[in-house]
Design a protein around this motif. Sequence first.
Motif, PDB file in Angstrom:
ATOM      1  N   VAL A   1       0.846  -1.198   0.000  1.00  0.00           N
ATOM      2  CA  VAL A   1       0.000   0.000   0.000  1.00  0.00           C
ATOM      3  C   VAL A   1       0.882   1.249   0.000  1.00  0.00           C
ATOM      4  CG1 VAL A   1      -1.911  -1.138   1.185  1.00  0.00           C
ATOM      5  CG2 VAL A   1      -0.122  -0.020   2.530  1.00  0.00           C
ATOM      6  N   ASP A   2       0.256   2.372  -0.280  1.00  0.00           N
ATOM      7  CA  ASP A   2       0.992   3.633  -0.277  1.00  0.00           C
ATOM      8  C   ASP A   2       1.456   3.972   1.135  1.00  0.00           C
ATOM      9  OD1 ASP A   2       0.481   3.924  -2.976  1.00  0.00           O
ATOM     10  OD2 ASP A   2      -1.367   5.057  -2.650  1.00  0.00           O
ATOM     11  N   ALA A   3       2.662   4.535   1.223  1.00  0.00           N
ATOM     12  CA  ALA A   3       3.178   4.972   2.518  1.00  0.00           C
ATOM     13  C   ALA A   3       2.466   6.250   2.948  1.00  0.00           C
ATOM     14  CB  ALA A   3       4.683   5.217   2.429  1.00  0.00           C
ATOM     15  N   VAL A   4       2.323   6.426   4.256  1.00  0.00           N
ATOM     16  CA  VAL A   4       1.716   7.647   4.789  1.00  0.00           C
ATOM     17  C   VAL A   4       2.807   8.707   4.897  1.00  0.00           C
ATOM     18  CG1 VAL A   4       0.554   8.713   6.748  1.00  0.00           C
ATOM     19  CG2 VAL A   4      -0.075   6.394   6.028  1.00  0.00           C
ATOM     20  N   GLU A   5       2.844   9.590   3.920  1.00  0.00           N
ATOM     21  CA  GLU A   5       3.846  10.651   3.881  1.00  0.00           C
ATOM     22  C   GLU A   5       3.165  11.974   3.567  1.00  0.00           C
ATOM     23  OE1 GLU A   5       6.447   9.203   0.875  1.00  0.00           O
ATOM     24  OE2 GLU A   5       7.600   7.923   2.246  1.00  0.00           O
ATOM     25  N   VAL A   6       3.413  12.972   4.387  1.00  0.00           N
ATOM     26  CA  VAL A   6       2.850  14.305   4.186  1.00  0.00           C
ATOM     27  C   VAL A   6       3.992  15.252   3.821  1.00  0.00           C
ATOM     28  CG1 VAL A   6       1.564  16.207   5.208  1.00  0.00           C
ATOM     29  CG2 VAL A   6       1.002  13.842   5.823  1.00  0.00           C
ATOM     30  N   SER A   7       3.954  15.779   2.609  1.00  0.00           N
ATOM     31  CA  SER A   7       5.018  16.667   2.144  1.00  0.00           C
ATOM     32  C   SER A   7       4.681  18.125   2.444  1.00  0.00           C
ATOM     33  CB  SER A   7       5.217  16.492   0.636  1.00  0.00           C
ATOM     34  OG  SER A   7       4.065  16.934  -0.062  1.00  0.00           O
ATOM     35  N   ASP A   8       5.698  18.973   2.344  1.00  0.00           N
ATOM     36  CA  ASP A   8       5.463  20.408   2.506  1.00  0.00           C
ATOM     37  C   ASP A   8       4.484  20.904   1.452  1.00  0.00           C
ATOM     38  OD1 ASP A   8       7.142  20.579   4.659  1.00  0.00           O
ATOM     39  OD2 ASP A   8       8.892  21.221   3.512  1.00  0.00           O
ATOM     40  N   GLU A   9       4.553  20.296   0.261  1.00  0.00           N
ATOM     41  CA  GLU A   9       3.637  20.680  -0.817  1.00  0.00           C
ATOM     42  C   GLU A   9       2.195  20.363  -0.440  1.00  0.00           C
ATOM     43  OE1 GLU A   9       2.872  19.665  -5.568  1.00  0.00           O
ATOM     44  OE2 GLU A   9       4.695  18.967  -4.567  1.00  0.00           O
ATOM     45  N   ASP A  10       1.983  19.208   0.201  1.00  0.00           N
ATOM     46  CA  ASP A  10       0.636  18.836   0.653  1.00  0.00           C
ATOM     47  C   ASP A  10       0.110  19.858   1.666  1.00  0.00           C
ATOM     48  OD1 ASP A  10       0.599  16.485  -0.857  1.00  0.00           O
ATOM     49  OD2 ASP A  10       1.522  15.315   0.750  1.00  0.00           O
ATOM     50  N   ILE A  11       0.990  20.254   2.606  1.00  0.00           N
ATOM     51  CA  ILE A  11       0.586  21.223   3.629  1.00  0.00           C
ATOM     52  C   ILE A  11       0.291  22.581   3.000  1.00  0.00           C
ATOM     53  CG2 ILE A  11       1.298  22.405   5.741  1.00  0.00           C
ATOM     54  CD1 ILE A  11       3.101  19.975   6.319  1.00  0.00           C
ATOM     55  N   ASP A  12       1.147  22.990   2.072  1.00  0.00           N
ATOM     56  CA  ASP A  12       0.940  24.269   1.372  1.00  0.00           C
ATOM     57  C   ASP A  12      -0.421  24.282   0.665  1.00  0.00           C
ATOM     58  OD1 ASP A  12       3.414  25.126   2.182  1.00  0.00           O
ATOM     59  OD2 ASP A  12       4.431  24.646   0.296  1.00  0.00           O
ATOM     60  N   LYS A  13      -0.743  23.186   0.005  1.00  0.00           N
ATOM     61  CA  LYS A  13      -2.010  23.102  -0.726  1.00  0.00           C
ATOM     62  C   LYS A  13      -3.195  23.180   0.224  1.00  0.00           C
ATOM     63  CE  LYS A  13      -4.472  20.211  -4.069  1.00  0.00           C
ATOM     64  NZ  LYS A  13      -4.437  18.930  -4.848  1.00  0.00           N
ATOM     65  N   SER A  14      -3.097  22.504   1.367  1.00  0.00           N
ATOM     66  CA  SER A  14      -4.176  22.519   2.355  1.00  0.00           C
ATOM     67  C   SER A  14      -4.390  23.916   2.917  1.00  0.00           C
ATOM     68  CB  SER A  14      -3.855  21.534   3.485  1.00  0.00           C
ATOM     69  OG  SER A  14      -4.819  21.602   4.506  1.00  0.00           O
ATOM     70  N   VAL A  15      -3.291  24.584   3.272  1.00  0.00           N
ATOM     71  CA  VAL A  15      -3.385  25.945   3.821  1.00  0.00           C
ATOM     72  C   VAL A  15      -3.918  26.905   2.762  1.00  0.00           C
ATOM     73  CG1 VAL A  15      -2.061  27.873   4.766  1.00  0.00           C
ATOM     74  CG2 VAL A  15      -1.583  25.542   5.542  1.00  0.00           C
ATOM     75  N   GLU A  16      -3.503  26.699   1.507  1.00  0.00           N
ATOM     76  CA  GLU A  16      -3.965  27.572   0.431  1.00  0.00           C
ATOM     77  C   GLU A  16      -5.472  27.423   0.214  1.00  0.00           C
ATOM     78  OE1 GLU A  16      -3.565  30.564  -2.306  1.00  0.00           O
ATOM     79  OE2 GLU A  16      -2.071  29.810  -0.881  1.00  0.00           O
ATOM     80  N   GLN A  17      -5.991  26.196   0.331  1.00  0.00           N
ATOM     81  CA  GLN A  17      -7.432  25.982   0.204  1.00  0.00           C
ATOM     82  C   GLN A  17      -8.183  26.716   1.316  1.00  0.00           C
ATOM     83  OE1 GLN A  17      -7.591  21.696   0.294  1.00  0.00           O
ATOM     84  NE2 GLN A  17      -7.438  21.491  -1.932  1.00  0.00           N
TER      85      GLN A  17
ATOM     86  N   ALA B   1      -3.860  32.926  10.731  1.00  0.00           N
ATOM     87  CA  ALA B   1      -4.072  31.725  11.551  1.00  0.00           C
ATOM     88  C   ALA B   1      -5.132  31.977  12.609  1.00  0.00           C
ATOM     89  CB  ALA B   1      -2.754  31.302  12.197  1.00  0.00           C
ATOM     90  N   GLN B   2      -5.092  33.146  13.222  1.00  0.00           N
ATOM     91  CA  GLN B   2      -6.074  33.496  14.254  1.00  0.00           C
ATOM     92  C   GLN B   2      -7.454  33.711  13.657  1.00  0.00           C
ATOM     93  OE1 GLN B   2      -4.385  36.865  16.356  1.00  0.00           O
ATOM     94  NE2 GLN B   2      -2.417  35.797  16.595  1.00  0.00           N
ATOM     95  N   LEU B   3      -7.501  34.243  12.420  1.00  0.00           N
ATOM     96  CA  LEU B   3      -8.781  34.466  11.746  1.00  0.00           C
ATOM     97  C   LEU B   3      -9.426  33.148  11.315  1.00  0.00           C
ATOM     98  CD1 LEU B   3     -10.879  36.298  10.191  1.00  0.00           C
ATOM     99  CD2 LEU B   3      -9.293  36.167   8.244  1.00  0.00           C
TER     100      LEU B   3
ATOM    101  N   LEU C   1       0.838  30.814  12.527  1.00  0.00           N
ATOM    102  CA  LEU C   1       0.779  30.100  11.254  1.00  0.00           C
ATOM    103  C   LEU C   1       1.492  28.752  11.381  1.00  0.00           C
ATOM    104  CD1 LEU C   1      -0.053  30.126   8.276  1.00  0.00           C
ATOM    105  CD2 LEU C   1       2.133  31.245   7.753  1.00  0.00           C
ATOM    106  N   GLU C   2       2.534  28.715  12.167  1.00  0.00           N
ATOM    107  CA  GLU C   2       3.270  27.469  12.369  1.00  0.00           C
ATOM    108  C   GLU C   2       2.382  26.409  13.021  1.00  0.00           C
ATOM    109  OE1 GLU C   2       7.287  25.832  14.670  1.00  0.00           O
ATOM    110  OE2 GLU C   2       6.880  27.983  14.540  1.00  0.00           O
ATOM    111  N   GLU C   3       1.585  26.815  13.997  1.00  0.00           N
ATOM    112  CA  GLU C   3       0.665  25.877  14.649  1.00  0.00           C
ATOM    113  C   GLU C   3      -0.419  25.411  13.678  1.00  0.00           C
ATOM    114  OE1 GLU C   3       0.680  27.353  19.311  1.00  0.00           O
ATOM    115  OE2 GLU C   3      -0.570  28.410  17.852  1.00  0.00           O
ATOM    116  N   LEU C   4      -0.893  26.329  12.838  1.00  0.00           N
ATOM    117  CA  LEU C   4      -1.906  25.978  11.840  1.00  0.00           C
ATOM    118  C   LEU C   4      -1.353  24.962  10.850  1.00  0.00           C
ATOM    119  CD1 LEU C   4      -4.611  26.322  10.387  1.00  0.00           C
ATOM    120  CD2 LEU C   4      -3.663  28.346   9.248  1.00  0.00           C
ATOM    121  N   ARG C   5      -0.134  25.172  10.391  1.00  0.00           N
ATOM    122  CA  ARG C   5       0.495  24.231   9.459  1.00  0.00           C
ATOM    123  C   ARG C   5       0.704  22.868  10.119  1.00  0.00           C
ATOM    124  NH1 ARG C   5       2.818  25.899   4.783  1.00  0.00           N
ATOM    125  NH2 ARG C   5       4.412  24.269   4.969  1.00  0.00           N
ATOM    126  N   ALA C   6       1.078  22.870  11.388  1.00  0.00           N
ATOM    127  CA  ALA C   6       1.275  21.605  12.095  1.00  0.00           C
ATOM    128  C   ALA C   6      -0.036  20.834  12.203  1.00  0.00           C
ATOM    129  CB  ALA C   6       1.847  21.872  13.490  1.00  0.00           C
TER     130      ALA C   6
END
Length: 475
Positions: free
Chosen positions: A128-144, A250-252, A259-264
């Motif tokens: 199965v696919d490995a569970v890996e979260v990249s910086d790109e994945d996080i960037d995309k989530s925050v951008e959404q 992040a607070q909004l 922002l660091e906590e939001l990304r985490a």
Amino acid sequence: MKSAVETLNPTRVRLTVEVPFEELKDSLDAAYKKINQQVTVKGFRQGKIPARVIDQRFGRGAVLEEAVNDALPKFYTEAVNEGELNVLGQPDVDITELKDGELLAFTAEVDIRPALEIPDYSGIEVEVDAVEVSDEDIDKSVEQLRERFASTSPVERAAADGDVLTIDLEAKVDGEVLEDGVAQGVTYTVGSGELLDGIDEAVKGLEAGGSATFTSELKGGSAQGKEAEVKVDVTEVKSRELPELDDDFAQLASEFDTLEELRADSAKRLAQMKKYDQATQAQEKVLDELLKLVEVPMPEKLLADEIQTRKHNLVNHQLAQMGLDLAKYLEIQGKTEEEFDAETKEQAEKGIKTQFILDELVNKEKLNVSQEELTEHLMRRAQSSGMSPDQFAQAVVEGGQVPMLVGEVARGKALAVVVEAATVKDTNGEVVDLDDEDETGETVEAVAEDVVAAAEGTDTEEAAAAEEKAEDKDA
């Protein structure tokens, strides 16, 4: 009563049943009573007509027919139980002999569950696919998330990609404006690909007060599927402004201060989602490997009924909700009817095999379903159907779907047993442990239940049955 079982093939038998006439007494009495309530004879009160008079006036044959129709289900069930048969569907019954006062004989052909041998499945291995979260994945989530908090402001310039427009629409077919082809004050984001094909090209470059005409195939309404000439008037152009990615954002947008906590937190949630996807992938692959290990004879009538059910649910529920018919759906999918039929048959066969094999495992492993497990499963099914738990539960009970739900839970537990015995590794070569409940609260059994329901097609069948019951109630 005497009965015998003849095996026609691994999935069909013929029952031969002989019933001494005295065993029809209760059904004969019931037949006379029923006819008594339905007819009138001069000189007798209704319900008090003697049997001999009914025989003379309406014929002994009518009484025998009523009695046999009443008795057959009981004698058929006794023969099934005596033969210890696990029958599927309704039998084809043929009365071979009926001698008044002597004998009733009949045959019943019916599909049965085939006898299965479940081999050792502990050697199953899947990747199965490995569970890996990249910086790109996080960037995309925050951008959404950032997109959701975008603001708009009117601008005096031509519309461009990303702008939010207020538009009026008018559609004509053969030069006539459609009754349902006029819409005013519609909000549209340029470049979103929504509404109509060709609209993006038409509105780009227009300022407020501008208009354009384009041709497009209508996706819904009274002229669905027809080419229409569409006029679009732009009444307002707004630009979208995204908030700065900082601690204020992040607070909004969340309960976090930085922002660091939001990304985490985004990374944590993405990992949970990928963990669930990984578990689902593991269950599906293990199930596919299990199906390869077991030879399953296919009951023809059951397969035909399953194919018909799947087609019915697709056309009358899933496609109907989208305003599509089967022909349009096939056109969108780029499939021929022959390809669709072949796929439906393959899916139906997989669903039946899944049920037979896992049911055999349920019996072999002596797995039971508790009330708590059934309730939790019902809650999940209600959520996926878009109904409240109470509404869904009522529809399921009234539609006789409870055994189906119980079966799903039991088969989910059986699949979980197989998964536990199998070896699951990720693409990094690491062994994946699916035993523990993840942080979303989903257990391996719960994931297995979803996989089983999808394979069998019962997730859409339950939703369709519930929907039909709700529609009948509304009517």
